[in-house]
Design a protein around this motif. Sequence first.
Motif, mmCIF file in Angstrom:
data_model
loop_
_atom_site.group_PDB
_atom_site.id
_atom_site.type_symbol
_atom_site.label_atom_id
_atom_site.label_comp_id
_atom_site.label_asym_id
_atom_site.label_seq_id
_atom_site.Cartn_x
_atom_site.Cartn_y
_atom_site.Cartn_z
ATOM 1 N N VAL A 187 -18.774 15.950 18.026
ATOM 2 C CA VAL A 187 -19.285 16.924 16.593
ATOM 3 C C VAL A 187 -18.585 18.392 16.469
ATOM 4 N N ALA A 188 -18.488 19.476 17.414
ATOM 5 C CA ALA A 188 -18.726 20.125 17.588
ATOM 6 C C ALA A 188 -17.632 20.984 17.451
ATOM 7 N N GLU A 189 -16.282 20.353 18.079
ATOM 8 C CA GLU A 189 -15.137 20.307 17.977
ATOM 9 C C GLU A 189 -14.508 20.491 16.714
ATOM 10 N N ALA A 190 -15.291 19.085 16.354
ATOM 11 C CA ALA A 190 -14.259 18.711 14.790
ATOM 12 C C ALA A 190 -14.751 19.792 13.802
ATOM 13 N N HIS A 191 -16.465 19.888 13.875
ATOM 14 C CA HIS A 191 -16.551 20.964 12.927
ATOM 15 C C HIS A 191 -17.111 22.720 13.127
ATOM 16 N N ASP A 192 -15.810 22.639 14.298
ATOM 17 C CA ASP A 192 -16.192 24.471 14.439
ATOM 18 C C ASP A 192 -17.330 25.036 14.671
ATOM 19 N N TYR A 193 -18.328 24.466 15.741
ATOM 20 C CA TYR A 193 -19.334 24.702 16.319
ATOM 21 C C TYR A 193 -19.894 24.815 17.361
ATOM 22 N N GLU A 194 -20.024 25.503 18.743
ATOM 23 C CA GLU A 194 -20.476 25.282 19.885
ATOM 24 C C GLU A 194 -21.024 24.410 20.285
ATOM 25 N N GLY A 236 -33.350 12.606 35.074
ATOM 26 C CA GLY A 236 -33.099 13.092 33.674
ATOM 27 C C GLY A 236 -34.148 13.771 33.053
ATOM 28 N N ALA A 237 -34.818 14.188 31.892
ATOM 29 C CA ALA A 237 -36.106 13.534 30.717
ATOM 30 C C ALA A 237 -35.983 12.904 30.311
ATOM 31 N N PRO A 238 -37.239 12.179 29.729
ATOM 32 C CA PRO A 238 -37.513 12.029 28.477
ATOM 33 C C PRO A 238 -36.681 11.885 26.741
ATOM 34 N N SER A 239 -36.654 13.070 26.652
ATOM 35 C CA SER A 239 -35.676 13.003 25.545
ATOM 36 C C SER A 239 -34.574 14.093 25.834
ATOM 37 N N GLN A 240 -33.434 14.036 25.361
ATOM 38 C CA GLN A 240 -32.399 15.082 25.429
ATOM 39 C C GLN A 240 -32.471 15.968 24.256
ATOM 40 N N MET A 241 -31.571 17.135 24.301
ATOM 41 C CA MET A 241 -31.449 18.153 23.197
ATOM 42 C C MET A 241 -29.676 18.990 23.116
ATOM 43 N N ALA A 242 -29.334 18.265 21.922
ATOM 44 C CA ALA A 242 -28.230 19.562 21.719
ATOM 45 C C ALA A 242 -28.896 21.147 20.732
ATOM 46 N N ILE A 243 -28.104 21.725 21.337
ATOM 47 C CA ILE A 243 -27.826 22.943 19.686
ATOM 48 C C ILE A 243 -26.959 23.703 19.648
ATOM 49 N N PHE A 244 -26.728 23.351 18.123
ATOM 50 C CA PHE A 244 -25.144 24.137 17.924
ATOM 51 C C PHE A 244 -25.354 25.071 17.452
ATOM 52 N N ASN A 245 -24.705 26.098 17.168
ATOM 53 C CA ASN A 245 -24.237 26.984 16.994
ATOM 54 C C ASN A 245 -22.997 27.114 16.256
ATOM 55 N N LEU A 246 -22.885 27.653 15.177
ATOM 56 C CA LEU A 246 -21.603 28.076 14.450
ATOM 57 C C LEU A 246 -20.448 28.563 14.806
ATOM 58 N N LYS A 247 -19.176 29.287 14.870
ATOM 59 C CA LYS A 247 -18.516 29.867 15.229
ATOM 60 C C LYS A 247 -18.032 31.543 14.383
#
Length: 480
Positions: free
Chosen positions: A448-455, A469-480
């Motif tokens: 998703v990040a690569e397709a829409h120009d996010y890191e 791992g942990a019970p939940s997982q998080m992704a932080i997307f930042n617009l390039k």
Amino acid sequence: MTAYTCIIDEEDDKKMLLTISTTYLLATDLGYLLHKHPDRLQEVALSSGKAHIFYPEANEDKCTVALLLDIDPISLVRNARNTASEGFTLGHYVNDRPYVASSLMSVAIAKAFSTAMNGTCANRPEAVDKVMPFEVSLSALPAPKGGELLIRKLFEPLGYEIVVERQTLDEIFPEWGESKYYHLKLTGQTRLQDLLSHLYVLIPVLDNDKHYWVSEDEVNKLLKKGEGWLSNHPEKEQIIKRYLLNIGRFTKSALGQLLAEDTVTDEEDSEEDDVTIKRKETLHQERLKQVLSELKASGAKSVLDLGCGEGKLLRMLLREKQFENILGMDISYRSLEKAKERLHFQEMAPRQKERINLIHGALTYRDKRLEGFDGAALVEVIEHLDENRLAALERVLFEFARPTTVVLTTPNRDYNQLFESLESGAFRHSDHRFEWSRAEFKAWAGRVAEAHDYEVNFKAVGEEHPNFGAPSQMAIFNLK
């Protein structure tokens, strides 16, 4: 398909005419979805007349389909349950039925566009679930009890922008006043199947003089066509009562079945299939704090809480002066009402109330109200969608809304085996459509990040296990 335009006669425009237009890319896909070729004039037989289907306009930029009813008043009298106006002995023969968009139009929609209403399209199967921009025009819609306010209450909660024009009784004699008939224009973004279902149910709701007998079959039709939206509609009780002519046993049956579904949902929402409540609450609070921290660190001043539920994150956002504009959106009206109660929305100081807005909507439909925000949060939301609908969410959020920062969390399936009461292969919540491993989540988020120009960066939420791992997982997307 041949591009062409035809002219609708002015008298026909005054009849029971429905038009549906789209400007979606390759708009002529509408012909495939409706299973009606734009180059042909087609007819569908009704119990009291005919329905004509034709395309006033059909090209790649815009496509319009029209449904015109031609009702035989004599056949209508033979087949109708009752068309006589009270106190008017010739009411069976002298009435508005041939000229207004009534229950007859609803039946015509079901017969003319049955393939689209069932969500099938052999030639363009990928188009069935596409959200498209639509413009709907409906002439001579009767609303004798409720008028414009009722029309708005029925259609606006479904996400449509509405223009309602009340018609005069006679243009030559304006002193006669206004009529009970309205011209309705709807614009919005939705699936064609959903649009047709909305029209099928709500047109008869406005019609007090239905041409058919109401029976238990009508209860089943209502619940089937209202699946996915009726239970969340704020006017569902009024819709059910009016659709079923206020016949007690039928309205109770329909309401009872909807309430039974809601009760199951309530029970599911109140527990996560035997996972310890205390642990769940602690994890949820930790998750919200971590999401809040990421939004603060991003420097965002305007924030979306998508799938805001009952407003726990919203309450935390309001405490931070950094966030000047907060928008909460959820698909459940009941959750939005609870959020308003918990936030004491009505009692808020005016300046505080200006900072926050709560709206009803779905993440799979493009919504311009979501555009222009610095940050967005989706806290344990995506796993409630069918995986084949995630593509729609991706476009709505990352292509169209395009917030600078997106903070997204979802359960970590790897961790599930540490819950002793959770059976192998089971999800933590019965409403979850999927739960991803850490590898699956990273693969999806990276694409998703690569397709829409996010890191994108990943973080764990909750206490980590060395292997799972942990019970939940998080992704932080930042617009390039």
